[in-house]
Motif scaffolding. Structure first.
Motif, mmCIF file in Angstrom:
data_model
loop_
_atom_site.group_PDB
_atom_site.id
_atom_site.type_symbol
_atom_site.label_atom_id
_atom_site.label_comp_id
_atom_site.label_asym_id
_atom_site.label_seq_id
_atom_site.Cartn_x
_atom_site.Cartn_y
_atom_site.Cartn_z
ATOM 1 N N VAL A 1 20.384 14.622 10.026
ATOM 2 C CA VAL A 1 19.566 13.444 10.354
ATOM 3 C C VAL A 1 19.286 12.638 9.087
ATOM 4 O O VAL A 1 19.413 11.409 9.073
ATOM 5 C CB VAL A 1 18.247 13.860 11.054
ATOM 6 N N ILE A 2 18.955 13.321 7.997
ATOM 7 C CA ILE A 2 18.664 12.642 6.733
ATOM 8 C C ILE A 2 19.890 11.894 6.227
ATOM 9 O O ILE A 2 19.785 10.774 5.713
ATOM 10 C CB ILE A 2 18.136 13.636 5.680
ATOM 11 N N ASP A 3 21.084 12.505 6.369
ATOM 12 C CA ASP A 3 22.322 11.820 5.967
ATOM 13 C C ASP A 3 22.406 10.443 6.624
ATOM 14 O O ASP A 3 22.715 9.447 5.959
ATOM 15 C CB ASP A 3 23.562 12.628 6.377
ATOM 16 N N LEU A 4 22.138 10.397 7.918
ATOM 17 C CA LEU A 4 22.242 9.128 8.631
ATOM 18 C C LEU A 4 21.087 8.188 8.293
ATOM 19 O O LEU A 4 21.278 6.974 8.222
ATOM 20 C CB LEU A 4 22.329 9.370 10.139
ATOM 21 N N ARG B 1 22.085 22.263 17.578
ATOM 22 C CA ARG B 1 22.697 22.734 16.329
ATOM 23 C C ARG B 1 22.560 21.663 15.250
ATOM 24 O O ARG B 1 23.215 21.725 14.223
ATOM 25 C CB ARG B 1 24.169 23.074 16.573
ATOM 26 N N THR B 2 21.718 20.688 15.488
ATOM 27 C CA THR B 2 21.547 19.567 14.569
ATOM 28 C C THR B 2 20.507 19.914 13.510
ATOM 29 O O THR B 2 19.355 20.191 13.821
ATOM 30 C CB THR B 2 21.107 18.306 15.337
ATOM 31 N N SER B 3 20.940 19.883 12.254
ATOM 32 C CA SER B 3 19.999 20.170 11.169
ATOM 33 C C SER B 3 19.286 18.880 10.761
ATOM 34 O O SER B 3 19.780 17.774 10.998
ATOM 35 C CB SER B 3 20.732 20.766 9.969
ATOM 36 N N LEU B 4 18.149 19.051 10.144
ATOM 37 C CA LEU B 4 17.428 17.883 9.634
ATOM 38 C C LEU B 4 18.223 17.207 8.529
ATOM 39 O O LEU B 4 18.102 16.001 8.329
ATOM 40 C CB LEU B 4 16.051 18.286 9.104
ATOM 41 N N TYR B 5 19.075 17.961 7.842
ATOM 42 C CA TYR B 5 19.882 17.393 6.766
ATOM 43 C C TYR B 5 20.922 16.423 7.336
ATOM 44 O O TYR B 5 21.241 15.418 6.701
ATOM 45 C CB TYR B 5 20.537 18.506 5.955
ATOM 46 N N GLU C 1 9.347 22.603 17.627
ATOM 47 C CA GLU C 1 10.319 21.522 17.745
ATOM 48 C C GLU C 1 11.322 21.570 16.598
ATOM 49 O O GLU C 1 12.474 21.215 16.764
ATOM 50 C CB GLU C 1 9.603 20.176 17.745
ATOM 51 N N ILE C 2 10.863 21.978 15.437
ATOM 52 C CA ILE C 2 11.708 22.135 14.258
ATOM 53 C C ILE C 2 11.638 23.606 13.871
ATOM 54 O O ILE C 2 10.555 24.150 13.683
ATOM 55 C CB ILE C 2 11.228 21.257 13.077
ATOM 56 N N ILE C 3 12.794 24.243 13.784
ATOM 57 C CA ILE C 3 12.831 25.668 13.481
ATOM 58 C C ILE C 3 13.720 25.903 12.253
ATOM 59 O O ILE C 3 14.535 25.056 11.909
ATOM 60 C CB ILE C 3 13.353 26.497 14.675
ATOM 61 N N ARG C 4 13.521 27.037 11.619
ATOM 62 C CA ARG C 4 14.367 27.401 10.486
ATOM 63 C C ARG C 4 15.381 28.421 10.984
ATOM 64 O O ARG C 4 15.035 29.439 11.547
ATOM 65 C CB ARG C 4 13.547 27.987 9.344
ATOM 66 N N THR C 5 16.659 28.092 10.780
ATOM 67 C CA THR C 5 17.744 28.987 11.150
ATOM 68 C C THR C 5 18.501 29.358 9.884
ATOM 69 O O THR C 5 18.131 28.915 8.788
ATOM 70 C CB THR C 5 18.716 28.319 12.149
ATOM 71 N N GLU C 6 19.586 30.122 10.053
ATOM 72 C CA GLU C 6 20.396 30.482 8.888
ATOM 73 C C GLU C 6 21.029 29.251 8.250
ATOM 74 O O GLU C 6 21.439 29.277 7.103
ATOM 75 C CB GLU C 6 21.483 31.503 9.263
ATOM 76 N N ARG C 7 21.083 28.135 8.995
ATOM 77 C CA ARG C 7 21.648 26.886 8.471
ATOM 78 C C ARG C 7 20.571 25.965 7.916
ATOM 79 O O ARG C 7 20.871 24.868 7.498
ATOM 80 C CB ARG C 7 22.425 26.165 9.578
ATOM 81 N N GLY C 8 19.326 26.387 7.935
ATOM 82 C CA GLY C 8 18.239 25.561 7.414
ATOM 83 C C GLY C 8 17.370 25.008 8.532
ATOM 84 O O GLY C 8 17.371 25.522 9.653
#
Length: 125
Positions: free
Chosen positions: A30-33, A24-28, A10-17
């Motif tokens: 989500v954390i911002d919001l 294309r939504t990063s956890l970062y 469900e959560i994967i590591r890509t070149e963007r984290g």
């Protein structure tokens, strides 16, 4: 990585984290919001996520809070460095644009704009 009952990540590591799988939504993002006090349903709607995706993201952030927070701080630092780089690089160009004379016939428009800027500046002081 977090996996569902059928063993898909469900959560994967890509070149963007760390990223929500299938998006294309990063956890970062989500954390911002989350740090801006957005409720989970609004975050879900903002990024057009499913209930399962937002639940997976929130669960992952909670279960791995120390690691995710450390990575998030690195992302914030990188963002700031990039912002400063482009601000410095474009400083001369912005000054050049500001010094360019206005097109003839637009004096009334520019006078109104300057008036609005003055009012806004006065309100913020």
């Amino acid at each position: 990585m977090t996996k569902t009952a059928n063993q898909q990540a469900e959560i994967i590591r890509t070149e963007r984290g760390l990223t929500i799988a299938g998006t294309r939504t990063s956890l970062y993002d989500v954390i911002d919001l989350l740090k801006s006090d957005y409720p989970p349903k609004l975050i879900r709607d903002t990024f057009n996520l499913t209930d399962a995706q937002i639940d997976a993201a929130l669960s992952y952030i909670e279960a791995n809070s120390v690691v995710v927070e450390a990575e998030y701080q690195e992302v914030l630092q990188t963002r700031e460095e990039i912002r400063q780089y482009w601000e410095k690089r474009n400083r001369d160009r912005f000054a050049q644009i500001a010094a360019t004379p206005h097109k003839p016939g637009q004096e009334e428009f520019w006078a109104k704009l300057e008036e609005k800027r003055a009012k806004r500046t006065a309100q913020h002081q």
